[in-house]
Motif scaffolding. Structure first.
Motif, PDB file in Angstrom:
ATOM      1  N   GLY A 145      70.498  45.210 -20.289  1.00 18.71           N
ATOM      2  CA  GLY A 145      69.957  44.003 -20.905  1.00 18.71           C
ATOM      3  C   GLY A 145      70.915  43.385 -21.893  1.00 18.71           C
ATOM      4  N   ALA A 146      71.612  44.221 -22.670  1.00 19.93           N
ATOM      5  CA  ALA A 146      72.580  43.714 -23.641  1.00 19.93           C
ATOM      6  C   ALA A 146      73.771  43.080 -22.940  1.00 19.93           C
ATOM      7  CB  ALA A 146      73.041  44.840 -24.562  1.00 19.93           C
ATOM      8  N   ARG A 147      74.236  43.702 -21.846  1.00 20.58           N
ATOM      9  CA  ARG A 147      75.338  43.104 -21.079  1.00 20.58           C
ATOM     10  C   ARG A 147      74.921  41.753 -20.514  1.00 20.58           C
ATOM     11  NH1 ARG A 147      75.856  48.322 -18.727  1.00 20.58           N
ATOM     12  NH2 ARG A 147      75.136  47.492 -16.717  1.00 20.58           N
ATOM     13  N   ALA A 154      76.917  38.314 -21.626  1.00 22.69           N
ATOM     14  CA  ALA A 154      77.574  37.473 -20.627  1.00 22.69           C
ATOM     15  C   ALA A 154      76.990  36.068 -20.636  1.00 22.69           C
ATOM     16  CB  ALA A 154      77.420  38.096 -19.239  1.00 22.69           C
ATOM     17  N   GLN A 155      75.687  35.977 -20.791  1.00 27.35           N
ATOM     18  CA  GLN A 155      75.056  34.657 -20.827  1.00 27.35           C
ATOM     19  C   GLN A 155      75.546  33.838 -22.014  1.00 27.35           C
ATOM     20  OE1 GLN A 155      70.793  34.781 -21.189  1.00 27.35           O
ATOM     21  NE2 GLN A 155      70.547  32.622 -20.698  1.00 27.35           N
ATOM     22  N   ARG A 156      75.614  34.434 -23.185  1.00 20.98           N
ATOM     23  CA  ARG A 156      76.076  33.700 -24.364  1.00 20.98           C
ATOM     24  C   ARG A 156      77.537  33.277 -24.214  1.00 20.98           C
ATOM     25  NH1 ARG A 156      73.140  37.796 -27.144  1.00 20.98           N
ATOM     26  NH2 ARG A 156      75.090  38.897 -27.585  1.00 20.98           N
ATOM     27  N   ALA A 157      78.368  34.144 -23.665  1.00 15.26           N
ATOM     28  CA  ALA A 157      79.787  33.804 -23.485  1.00 15.26           C
ATOM     29  C   ALA A 157      79.945  32.621 -22.543  1.00 15.26           C
ATOM     30  CB  ALA A 157      80.545  35.019 -22.954  1.00 15.26           C
ATOM     31  N   ASN A 177      74.535  20.488 -15.466  1.00 19.17           N
ATOM     32  CA  ASN A 177      73.513  21.183 -14.679  1.00 19.17           C
ATOM     33  C   ASN A 177      74.134  22.220 -13.751  1.00 19.17           C
ATOM     34  OD1 ASN A 177      71.517  19.662 -15.894  1.00 19.17           O
ATOM     35  ND2 ASN A 177      71.411  18.145 -14.243  1.00 19.17           N
ATOM     36  N   ALA A 178      75.300  21.880 -13.177  1.00 20.41           N
ATOM     37  CA  ALA A 178      75.991  22.848 -12.323  1.00 20.41           C
ATOM     38  C   ALA A 178      76.422  24.068 -13.123  1.00 20.41           C
ATOM     39  CB  ALA A 178      77.203  22.189 -11.665  1.00 20.41           C
ATOM     40  N   SER A 179      76.822  23.859 -14.367  1.00 20.96           N
ATOM     41  CA  SER A 179      77.215  24.974 -15.222  1.00 20.96           C
ATOM     42  C   SER A 179      76.024  25.882 -15.511  1.00 20.96           C
ATOM     43  CB  SER A 179      77.794  24.435 -16.536  1.00 20.96           C
ATOM     44  OG  SER A 179      78.050  25.483 -17.442  1.00 20.96           O
ATOM     45  N   THR A 180      74.876  25.284 -15.816  1.00 20.29           N
ATOM     46  CA  THR A 180      73.676  26.082 -16.077  1.00 20.29           C
ATOM     47  C   THR A 180      73.267  26.889 -14.851  1.00 20.29           C
ATOM     48  OG1 THR A 180      72.906  24.411 -17.657  1.00 20.29           O
ATOM     49  CG2 THR A 180      71.268  25.959 -16.815  1.00 20.29           C
ATOM     50  N   ALA A 181      73.361  26.257 -13.679  1.00 25.23           N
ATOM     51  CA  ALA A 181      73.014  26.967 -12.445  1.00 25.23           C
ATOM     52  C   ALA A 181      73.971  28.121 -12.183  1.00 25.23           C
ATOM     53  CB  ALA A 181      73.022  25.986 -11.268  1.00 25.23           C
ATOM     54  N   LEU A 182      75.268  27.923 -12.499  1.00 24.60           N
ATOM     55  CA  LEU A 182      76.236  29.000 -12.279  1.00 24.60           C
ATOM     56  C   LEU A 182      75.936  30.201 -13.182  1.00 24.60           C
ATOM     57  CD1 LEU A 182      78.918  29.983 -10.969  1.00 24.60           C
ATOM     58  CD2 LEU A 182      80.078  29.039 -12.972  1.00 24.60           C
ATOM     59  N   VAL A 183      75.557  29.923 -14.437  1.00 22.10           N
ATOM     60  CA  VAL A 183      75.249  31.017 -15.361  1.00 22.10           C
ATOM     61  C   VAL A 183      74.127  31.887 -14.807  1.00 22.10           C
ATOM     62  CG1 VAL A 183      74.355  31.575 -17.654  1.00 22.10           C
ATOM     63  CG2 VAL A 183      76.065  29.768 -17.398  1.00 22.10           C
ATOM     64  N   THR A 184      73.041  31.263 -14.383  1.00 18.50           N
ATOM     65  CA  THR A 184      71.908  32.042 -13.868  1.00 18.50           C
ATOM     66  C   THR A 184      72.280  32.761 -12.576  1.00 18.50           C
ATOM     67  OG1 THR A 184      71.074  30.068 -12.714  1.00 18.50           O
ATOM     68  CG2 THR A 184      70.233  30.494 -14.927  1.00 18.50           C
ATOM     69  N   GLU A 185      73.053  32.102 -11.716  1.00 16.45           N
ATOM     70  CA  GLU A 185      73.438  32.738 -10.452  1.00 16.45           C
ATOM     71  C   GLU A 185      74.369  33.925 -10.701  1.00 16.45           C
ATOM     72  OE1 GLU A 185      75.386  31.523  -6.106  1.00 16.45           O
ATOM     73  OE2 GLU A 185      74.816  29.975  -7.559  1.00 16.45           O
ATOM     74  N   TYR A 186      75.321  33.755 -11.629  1.00 20.66           N
ATOM     75  CA  TYR A 186      76.230  34.851 -11.956  1.00 20.66           C
ATOM     76  C   TYR A 186      75.461  36.050 -12.510  1.00 20.66           C
ATOM     77  CZ  TYR A 186      79.775  37.528 -14.430  1.00 20.66           C
ATOM     78  OH  TYR A 186      80.568  38.545 -14.898  1.00 20.66           O
ATOM     79  N   LEU A 187      74.551  35.790 -13.436  1.00 18.98           N
ATOM     80  CA  LEU A 187      73.815  36.894 -14.048  1.00 18.98           C
ATOM     81  C   LEU A 187      72.898  37.567 -13.053  1.00 18.98           C
ATOM     82  CD1 LEU A 187      72.958  35.220 -17.477  1.00 18.98           C
ATOM     83  CD2 LEU A 187      74.741  36.904 -16.996  1.00 18.98           C
ATOM     84  N   ASP A 188      72.319  36.811 -12.132  1.00 17.43           N
ATOM     85  CA  ASP A 188      71.470  37.417 -11.119  1.00 17.43           C
ATOM     86  C   ASP A 188      72.274  38.303 -10.172  1.00 17.43           C
ATOM     87  OD1 ASP A 188      69.256  36.206 -12.129  1.00 17.43           O
ATOM     88  OD2 ASP A 188      69.246  34.531 -10.726  1.00 17.43           O
ATOM     89  N   ARG A 189      73.496  37.849  -9.837  1.00 16.07           N
ATOM     90  CA  ARG A 189      74.284  38.576  -8.839  1.00 16.07           C
ATOM     91  C   ARG A 189      75.073  39.740  -9.431  1.00 16.07           C
ATOM     92  NH1 ARG A 189      77.869  34.567  -5.400  1.00 16.07           N
ATOM     93  NH2 ARG A 189      78.551  36.596  -4.618  1.00 16.07           N
ATOM     94  N   ARG A 190      75.495  39.620 -10.702  1.00 19.77           N
ATOM     95  CA  ARG A 190      76.393  40.624 -11.253  1.00 19.77           C
ATOM     96  C   ARG A 190      75.802  41.331 -12.473  1.00 19.77           C
ATOM     97  NH1 ARG A 190      79.580  36.999  -8.648  1.00 19.77           N
ATOM     98  NH2 ARG A 190      81.365  37.860  -7.519  1.00 19.77           N
ATOM     99  N   ALA A 191      75.641  40.598 -13.561  1.00 18.86           N
ATOM    100  CA  ALA A 191      75.199  41.264 -14.781  1.00 18.86           C
ATOM    101  C   ALA A 191      73.789  41.820 -14.641  1.00 18.86           C
ATOM    102  CB  ALA A 191      75.263  40.281 -15.960  1.00 18.86           C
ATOM    103  N   GLY A 192      72.970  41.124 -13.897  1.00 18.89           N
ATOM    104  CA  GLY A 192      71.593  41.589 -13.770  1.00 18.89           C
ATOM    105  C   GLY A 192      71.369  42.444 -12.557  1.00 18.89           C
TER     106      GLY A 192
END
Length: 207
Positions: free
Chosen positions: A89-91, A95-98, A191-206
């Motif tokens: 959860g911390a990771r 990553a989201q804040r960065a 909006n594309a940046s926001t979508a990338l953040v959620t997609e990255y976290l879903d695929r990797r960090a999460g």
């Protein structure tokens, strides 16, 4: 001929409006070309990102030589210190804040000079109105000086007023249209940046 025969104050107003208009057009053309390139490279980055496996590092980690907004957002996670010792959860949150910080910083870079268009759109009509009022005042002064309200006496001042009005609108209208259009493109990039953040976290960090 009308501009050449106008007074010094009217010429000054027209010169100011001309300079403002030229600078506004330069901003519109330069930012529009930049945004087109950014959105094209963003699409290429997103395609490479989605083609990579879930365990692969983010593609295009280097931001040198690329204008892609998403590349800077994606590379922000690799610039963070090692987080293997942190809980999942911390990771995720780190990553989201960065990525959000990187996206905000890069959007600020893309927004540079666009505020001048809003200023031009709101101020130029009033500058033109100043020239309009001055031209009308000149007409009344000529009427009082010559004791006649004939067209020959009134026409020069009215011509100055109309020229200033047209110049103010000619500077303001393109600036407002360009400002709204560029803001729309910035919104799409954000909006594309926001979508990338959620997609990255879903695929990797999460994951």
């Amino acid at each position: 001929a009308l501009v050449a025969s106008s007074g010094l104050f009217a010429k000054f107003i027209l010169l100011v409006l001309l300079g403002v208009s030229v600078y506004a057009w330069a901003i519109i053309v330069e930012r529009l070309r930049l945004f087109v390139r950014v959105q094209r490279e963003d699409r290429e980055y997103l395609a490479a990102f989605r083609a990579a496996g879930a365990a692969d590092p983010v593609p295009m980690t280097r931001t040198d030589g690329t204008l892609a907004h998403l590349a800077r957002v994606g590379a922000a996670t690799l610039a963070e210190p090692a987080t293997a010792s942190l809980a999942p959860g911390a990771r995720y949150e780190r990553a989201q804040r960065a990525m959000e910080r990187a996206g905000a910083d890069d959007l600020a870079r893309l927004e540079r000079h666009i505020g001048f268009l809003a200023t031009t759109g709101s101020v130029s009509p009033f500058i033109g109105l100043l020239g309009t009022v001055w031209g009308v005042m000149s007409s009344f002064v000529n009427i009082g000086a010559q004791g006649s309200a004939s067209l020959v006496v009134v026409a020069p001042g009215i011509a100055e007023a109309l020229i200033a009005t047209v110049a103010g609108l000619a500077a303001a209208i393109p600036a407002v249209v360009g400002y709204n259009h560029l803001l729309g493109r910035l919104r799409v990039i954000g909006n594309a940046s926001t979508a990338l953040v959620t997609e990255y976290l879903d695929r990797r960090a999460g994951g």
